[in-house]
Design a protein around this motif. Structure first.
Motif, mmCIF file in Angstrom:
data_model
loop_
_atom_site.group_PDB
_atom_site.id
_atom_site.type_symbol
_atom_site.label_atom_id
_atom_site.label_comp_id
_atom_site.label_asym_id
_atom_site.label_seq_id
_atom_site.Cartn_x
_atom_site.Cartn_y
_atom_site.Cartn_z
ATOM 1 N N ARG A 5 11.329 44.574 -2.888
ATOM 2 C CA ARG A 5 10.422 44.335 -1.768
ATOM 3 C C ARG A 5 11.170 43.865 -0.530
ATOM 4 O O ARG A 5 10.832 44.251 0.590
ATOM 5 N N LEU A 6 12.190 43.050 -0.722
ATOM 6 C CA LEU A 6 13.005 42.619 0.403
ATOM 7 C C LEU A 6 13.741 43.805 1.022
ATOM 8 O O LEU A 6 13.793 43.948 2.254
ATOM 9 N N LEU A 8 12.785 46.873 0.926
ATOM 10 C CA LEU A 8 11.754 47.677 1.575
ATOM 11 C C LEU A 8 11.490 47.195 2.995
ATOM 12 O O LEU A 8 11.481 47.993 3.942
ATOM 13 N N TRP A 9 11.292 45.900 3.179
ATOM 14 C CA TRP A 9 11.010 45.353 4.504
ATOM 15 C C TRP A 9 12.194 45.512 5.455
ATOM 16 O O TRP A 9 12.025 45.898 6.614
ATOM 17 N N SER A 12 12.925 49.384 6.282
ATOM 18 C CA SER A 12 11.908 49.982 7.142
ATOM 19 C C SER A 12 11.987 49.410 8.569
ATOM 20 O O SER A 12 11.790 50.141 9.538
ATOM 21 N N ALA A 13 12.312 48.126 8.707
ATOM 22 C CA ALA A 13 12.477 47.551 10.045
ATOM 23 C C ALA A 13 13.706 48.124 10.745
ATOM 24 O O ALA A 13 13.652 48.460 11.945
ATOM 25 N N PHE A 52 8.088 52.546 5.707
ATOM 26 C CA PHE A 52 7.526 51.622 4.724
ATOM 27 C C PHE A 52 6.749 52.380 3.654
ATOM 28 O O PHE A 52 6.891 52.117 2.465
ATOM 29 N N ASP A 56 8.043 52.555 -0.143
ATOM 30 C CA ASP A 56 7.172 51.976 -1.152
ATOM 31 C C ASP A 56 6.990 52.958 -2.301
ATOM 32 O O ASP A 56 7.023 52.572 -3.470
ATOM 33 N N THR A 61 7.428 49.760 -5.350
ATOM 34 C CA THR A 61 7.141 48.341 -5.194
ATOM 35 C C THR A 61 5.648 48.048 -5.276
ATOM 36 O O THR A 61 5.253 46.895 -5.376
ATOM 37 N N TYR A 63 3.218 48.025 -3.087
ATOM 38 C CA TYR A 63 2.474 47.394 -2.008
ATOM 39 C C TYR A 63 1.212 48.200 -1.756
ATOM 40 O O TYR A 63 0.138 47.653 -1.569
#
Length: 66
Positions: A5-6, A8-9, A12-13, A52, A56, A61, A63
């Protein structure tokens, strides 16, 4: 799961920022000041959201529930 998840963030950023910069500087041949900061934010959010969604799905993940 937390590391996925980390990732992923962060990815994507970074993807959103890189593609936004490329779009503004190369695609429109201008600067963020002349392009308007509100439009820069909209581009960043839209490109980041696309990344994202796909990350995902790829990293599973969950989300976004299927």
């Amino acid at each position: 799961m937390q590391s996925k998840r980390l990732i992923l963030w962060i990815v994507s950023a970074l993807f959103g920022a890189a593609v936004t910069a490329a779009t503004i500087y190369v695609g429109f041949a201008t600067t963020p000041e002349r392009f308007a900061y509100s439009n820069v934010l909209l581009l960043f959010l839209s490109f980041g959201a696309v990344a994202f969604i796909w990350l995902d799905y790829i990293l599973k993940t969950d989300y976004l529930k299927r």
